[in-house]
Design a protein around this motif. Structure first.
Motif, PDB file in Angstrom:
ATOM      1  N   THR A 234       0.829  -1.204   0.000  1.00  0.00           N
ATOM      2  CA  THR A 234       0.000   0.000   0.000  1.00  0.00           C
ATOM      3  C   THR A 234       0.865   1.257   0.000  1.00  0.00           C
ATOM      4  OG1 THR A 234      -0.166  -0.035   2.406  1.00  0.00           O
ATOM      5  CG2 THR A 234      -1.902  -1.145   1.168  1.00  0.00           C
ATOM      6  N   TYR A 235       0.272   2.339  -0.488  1.00  0.00           N
ATOM      7  CA  TYR A 235       0.985   3.611  -0.571  1.00  0.00           C
ATOM      8  C   TYR A 235       1.228   4.186   0.817  1.00  0.00           C
ATOM      9  CZ  TYR A 235       1.758   8.582  -1.524  1.00  0.00           C
ATOM     10  OH  TYR A 235       2.267   9.853  -1.561  1.00  0.00           O
ATOM     11  N   ASN A 236       2.434   4.679   1.038  1.00  0.00           N
ATOM     12  CA  ASN A 236       2.815   5.303   2.294  1.00  0.00           C
ATOM     13  C   ASN A 236       3.229   6.739   1.997  1.00  0.00           C
ATOM     14  OD1 ASN A 236       3.874   6.177   4.713  1.00  0.00           O
ATOM     15  ND2 ASN A 236       5.286   4.453   4.991  1.00  0.00           N
ATOM     16  N   ALA A 237       2.401   7.690   2.393  1.00  0.00           N
ATOM     17  CA  ALA A 237       2.666   9.100   2.083  1.00  0.00           C
ATOM     18  C   ALA A 237       3.954   9.602   2.721  1.00  0.00           C
ATOM     19  CB  ALA A 237       1.489   9.962   2.544  1.00  0.00           C
ATOM     20  N   ALA A 238       4.398   8.930   3.787  1.00  0.00           N
ATOM     21  CA  ALA A 238       5.617   9.367   4.470  1.00  0.00           C
ATOM     22  C   ALA A 238       6.871   8.726   3.884  1.00  0.00           C
ATOM     23  CB  ALA A 238       5.523   9.040   5.960  1.00  0.00           C
ATOM     24  N   ASN A 239       6.680   7.826   2.911  1.00  0.00           N
ATOM     25  CA  ASN A 239       7.837   7.107   2.383  1.00  0.00           C
ATOM     26  C   ASN A 239       7.600   6.776   0.914  1.00  0.00           C
ATOM     27  OD1 ASN A 239      10.196   5.640   2.084  1.00  0.00           O
ATOM     28  ND2 ASN A 239       9.292   3.763   2.940  1.00  0.00           N
ATOM     29  N   HIS A 240       7.970   7.707   0.058  1.00  0.00           N
ATOM     30  CA  HIS A 240       7.812   7.460  -1.379  1.00  0.00           C
ATOM     31  C   HIS A 240       8.913   8.215  -2.117  1.00  0.00           C
ATOM     32  CE1 HIS A 240       6.258  11.545  -2.105  1.00  0.00           C
ATOM     33  NE2 HIS A 240       5.506  11.372  -1.041  1.00  0.00           N
ATOM     34  N   SER A 241       9.142   7.824  -3.350  1.00  0.00           N
ATOM     35  CA  SER A 241      10.139   8.508  -4.164  1.00  0.00           C
ATOM     36  C   SER A 241       9.611   9.886  -4.559  1.00  0.00           C
ATOM     37  CB  SER A 241      10.458   7.685  -5.414  1.00  0.00           C
ATOM     38  OG  SER A 241       9.275   7.434  -6.143  1.00  0.00           O
ATOM     39  N   ALA A 242      10.498  10.740  -4.996  1.00  0.00           N
ATOM     40  CA  ALA A 242      10.107  12.106  -5.356  1.00  0.00           C
ATOM     41  C   ALA A 242       9.132  12.081  -6.531  1.00  0.00           C
ATOM     42  CB  ALA A 242      11.345  12.911  -5.713  1.00  0.00           C
ATOM     43  N   PHE A 243       8.109  12.910  -6.458  1.00  0.00           N
ATOM     44  CA  PHE A 243       7.158  13.004  -7.556  1.00  0.00           C
ATOM     45  C   PHE A 243       7.799  13.761  -8.721  1.00  0.00           C
ATOM     46  CE2 PHE A 243       3.655  13.088  -4.109  1.00  0.00           C
ATOM     47  CZ  PHE A 243       3.648  11.706  -4.061  1.00  0.00           C
ATOM     48  N   PRO A 244       7.409  13.436  -9.942  1.00  0.00           N
ATOM     49  CA  PRO A 244       7.981  14.144 -11.096  1.00  0.00           C
ATOM     50  C   PRO A 244       7.560  15.606 -11.113  1.00  0.00           C
ATOM     51  CG  PRO A 244       6.229  12.652 -11.772  1.00  0.00           C
ATOM     52  CD  PRO A 244       6.487  12.358 -10.347  1.00  0.00           C
ATOM     53  N   ALA A 245       8.438  16.474 -11.582  1.00  0.00           N
ATOM     54  CA  ALA A 245       8.124  17.910 -11.664  1.00  0.00           C
ATOM     55  C   ALA A 245       7.046  18.163 -12.706  1.00  0.00           C
ATOM     56  CB  ALA A 245       9.394  18.696 -12.003  1.00  0.00           C
ATOM     57  N   TYR A 246       7.066  17.372 -13.798  1.00  0.00           N
ATOM     58  CA  TYR A 246       6.064  17.492 -14.865  1.00  0.00           C
ATOM     59  C   TYR A 246       5.478  16.099 -15.107  1.00  0.00           C
ATOM     60  CZ  TYR A 246       8.892  21.683 -15.529  1.00  0.00           C
ATOM     61  OH  TYR A 246       9.586  22.848 -15.322  1.00  0.00           O
ATOM     62  N   PRO A 247       4.512  15.706 -14.293  1.00  0.00           N
ATOM     63  CA  PRO A 247       4.002  14.330 -14.383  1.00  0.00           C
ATOM     64  C   PRO A 247       3.312  14.071 -15.716  1.00  0.00           C
ATOM     65  CG  PRO A 247       3.291  15.426 -12.354  1.00  0.00           C
ATOM     66  CD  PRO A 247       3.836  16.475 -13.255  1.00  0.00           C
ATOM     67  N   PRO A 248       3.443  12.864 -16.227  1.00  0.00           N
ATOM     68  CA  PRO A 248       2.664  12.501 -17.420  1.00  0.00           C
ATOM     69  C   PRO A 248       1.178  12.527 -17.086  1.00  0.00           C
ATOM     70  CG  PRO A 248       3.689  10.562 -16.458  1.00  0.00           C
ATOM     71  CD  PRO A 248       4.232  11.742 -15.714  1.00  0.00           C
ATOM     72  N   ARG A 249       0.362  12.778 -18.104  1.00  0.00           N
ATOM     73  CA  ARG A 249      -1.089  12.827 -17.914  1.00  0.00           C
ATOM     74  C   ARG A 249      -1.763  11.902 -18.923  1.00  0.00           C
ATOM     75  NH1 ARG A 249      -0.054  18.148 -18.719  1.00  0.00           N
ATOM     76  NH2 ARG A 249      -1.659  18.456 -20.317  1.00  0.00           N
ATOM     77  N   ARG A 250      -2.807  11.266 -18.487  1.00  0.00           N
ATOM     78  CA  ARG A 250      -3.664  10.493 -19.379  1.00  0.00           C
ATOM     79  C   ARG A 250      -5.004  10.283 -18.686  1.00  0.00           C
ATOM     80  NH1 ARG A 250      -0.446   5.277 -20.946  1.00  0.00           N
ATOM     81  NH2 ARG A 250      -2.066   5.374 -22.552  1.00  0.00           N
TER      82      ARG A 250
END
Length: 612
Positions: free
Chosen positions: A450-466
């Motif tokens: 499950t997703y852990n908001a306190a432990n994740h890799s950096a989000f992309p500055a320009y995320p892909p969209r679809r």
């Protein structure tokens, strides 16, 4: 800051020119049954348009007004049209899902869809009324745009669709799916896989030219891998969003996803090259011995040369390593949406309910359609439209304020993949685990991650969209979008079997703004009257007290408390035995009555027999 007068004049001229170039594109669809045999294995009835199948490709230019006049001539089946990927700004009433933004269009009735296409790229249209589009009611919708960043980099564009295919009508398959006889929820296995609604397709190409290939999975269930032997693809679009070019050898295209790729032809005409599609066999509970998972079609350089079959052995596709769409960068450089105002933490599960059948859930809610289309509840509820209560307990409706940044954390407690589609928006894909590649299915046999908001890799500055994103088995994804499009928007798994099990929820975005900006045509209300569906009131059809949900449609009850897995299995097989026993009694008791008479095998045959 005041703009110079000459600049304002120039801008006005540009707007006027755009308006003059825009046109109205009209399609008249008479939807009827026709007979087809696209794989050469079985004749079957399919949903045709104007007596033809495959269906017509809808083609417009960005800025055009699209008008589709649909008459339902099926005789025994309701219908609708969803224009998949169209944002429907200010026209949420034209979006198409029955009991969400409209009533189902009954046989003998008509509905006109009318909206402006202010976007570009590769889309498709399909029926969105219960089990509907697997019977052939789906086709490509292309929005041409000569101003794309890659417009000068290709000579011609070609549309390619891929789909799973069933030999039986979905009305015949459906009763065997959600039933006590199928407690594991095993999806119906397709009978074949099609390429441009047929097999063994040869696409003529010219040496040295570059083609834009628009790839669309219009299937109801199975994702497919796609590649072209000895050719490299350059991805330039996903789901209508232009991306920076990215080279790819293999693509994984789930149901409802689209890619546009640039492919440059070789300068030789010595041979033809295989276009290969491979069904994702991991999605299938069983693989019949006569089911061909990999298909070969061809780029035809030379009609006199041979057309060899692609050489490959398909087992579980683990040797195929597709491009990860999380690595794409949108060409418009839309930045990451920061600091979400609303964060929804959802978990997908599949569970057996009190009737012994398997259903799908988001946080223990299995979507159950209301008695009044949700949009019509918005339009009739006045100030109560902002109260999620009025939309029912089992539609899983979430009310959003205009302009809010919405985050959806979707955890998968199921061992299967789920391609989720959001109507009305393209969302930012900011995290997914596991990634595409050799480990994509590794977690299906372990414990959910499950997703852990306190432990994740950096989000992309320009995320892909679809607009359609694959949820990995027992993994998760995180998406964000801005609630800048007032409307009623469905969020659901695009495996049609899973949608029928309830894997969906609804966003009611800025309901008071919907009331101000949307005008529902009288014809749409007339369709409701013809269908016998209420178009005022809350989810229960109550117009007196919108907070009173007495009589609302409910999901099947939960199993009684204390049931163990063994108890569930025992219950299921007890029910199966009981039904078999009653069936045998009925069979022997009625055998004399049935003797000498042949019952119609489908409702359609029964109707025709009556007409004769």
């Amino acid at each position: 800051m005041a703009f110079p007068r000459h600049l304002l004049s120039w801008l006005a001229a540009v707007v006027l020119l755009a308006q003059c170039q825009a046109k109205t594109v009209t399609y008249d669809f008479n939807v009827t049954w026709v007979t087809a045999n696209p794989d050469g294995l079985a004749d079957r009835e399919v949903v045709g348009i104007n007596g033809q199948w495959p269906l017509p490709v809808i083609e417009v230019d960005k800025g055009d007004q699209l008008v589709v006049n649909m008459y339902n001539g099926l005789g025994d089946k309701s219908a609708s049209i969803h224009f998949h990927g169209m944002y429907q700004n200010t026209t949420t009433d034209m979006d198409g899902p029955a009991m969400v933004t409209q009533c189902p269009v009954p046989p003998g009735s008509s509905m006109t869809y009318n909206f402006t296409v202010n976007q570009n790229g590769t889309y498709w249209y399909h029926c969105h009324t219960e089990y509907c589009y697997p019977d052939g009611y789906r086709q490509a919708l292309i929005v041409h745009d000569n101003s794309s960043w890659f417009a000068d980099e290709y000579d011609d564009d070609l549309t390619i669709t891929m789909t799973d295919w069933y030999h039986e009508l979905t009305e015949e398959i459906a009763p065997t799916f959600i039933t006590v006889d199928n407690p594991t929820g095993a999806e119906p296995i397709p009978d074949s896989f099609l390429f441009n609604d047929t097999l063994n397709t040869k696409i003529p190409v010219e040496p040295g030219k570059t083609y834009l290939l628009r790839l669309i999975n219009i299937g109801a269930f199975v994702a497919q891998y796609f590649y072209i032997e000895d050719h490299t693809m350059r991805i330039v679009e996903i789901d209508g969003i232009y991306t920076d070019a990215a080279e790819a050898d293999i693509l994984y295209i789930s149901a409802a996803q689209r890619y546009s790729v640039l492919v440059t032809m070789k300068n030789s005409t010595e041979k033809n090259y295989a276009i290969v599609t491979v069904a994702d066999s991991v999605l299938l509970d069983i693989i019949p011995s006569d089911l061909t998972l990999n298909q070969t079609n061809w780029l035809e350089y030379n009609s006199s040369a041979s057309f060899p079959q692609a050489v490959m052995t398909v087992s579980d596709c683990s040797d195929l390593n597709p491009y990860d769409d999380m690595n794409l960068v949108p060409n418009d450089r839309m930045p990451l949406l920061e600091n979400p105002d609303v964060s929804l933490d959802l978990t997908v599960t599949m569970q057996v309910l009190d009737n012994g059948a398997d259903y799908a859930f988001l946080n223990d809610i299995s979507y159950t359609k209301p008695k009044v289309p949700t949009l019509y509840t918005v339009m009739s509820a006045g100030s109560l439209a902002t109260d999620a209560t009025v939309y029912g307990d089992y539609t899983h409706s979430v009310v959003l304020d205009e302009g809010q940044v919405v985050e959806i954390i979707l955890n998968n407690g199921d061992t299967g993949t789920h391609p989720f589609h959001l109507h009305g928006h393209a969302f930012q894909m900011i995290d997914r685990f596991p990634s595409y590649g050799e480990h994509f299915y590794d977690y299906a046999d372990g414990d959910p991650v499950t997703y852990n908001a306190a432990n994740h890799s950096a989000f992309p500055a320009y995320p892909p969209r679809r607009d359609t994103f694959v949820l990995p088995p027992q993994g998760y994804f995180v998406i964000r979008f801005k609630a800048d499009n007032p409307g009623v928007w469905f969020f659901h798994c695009h495996i049609d079997w899973h949608l029928s099990q309830g894997l969906a929820m609804v966003f009611i975005e800025a309901p008071l703004a919907i009331q101000e900006r949307v005008t529902i045509p009288q014809q749409h209300y007339d369709v409701c009257e013809a269908a016998g569906v209420a178009y005022e009131g809350n989810a229960a059809g109550n117009t007196e007290d919108y907070t009173d949900l007495s009589g609302q449609n409910k999901q099947i009850a939960w199993l009684p408390g204390g049931f163990t897995a063994r108890g569930i299995v025992a219950l299921v097989f007890s029910c199966v035995s009981a039904f078999l026993g009653m069936g045998m009694i009925a069979f022997y008791g009625l055998s004399d009555i049935k003797k000498g008479a042949q019952a119609p095998t489908t409702r359609r045959e029964e109707m025709r027999e009556h007409e004769d």
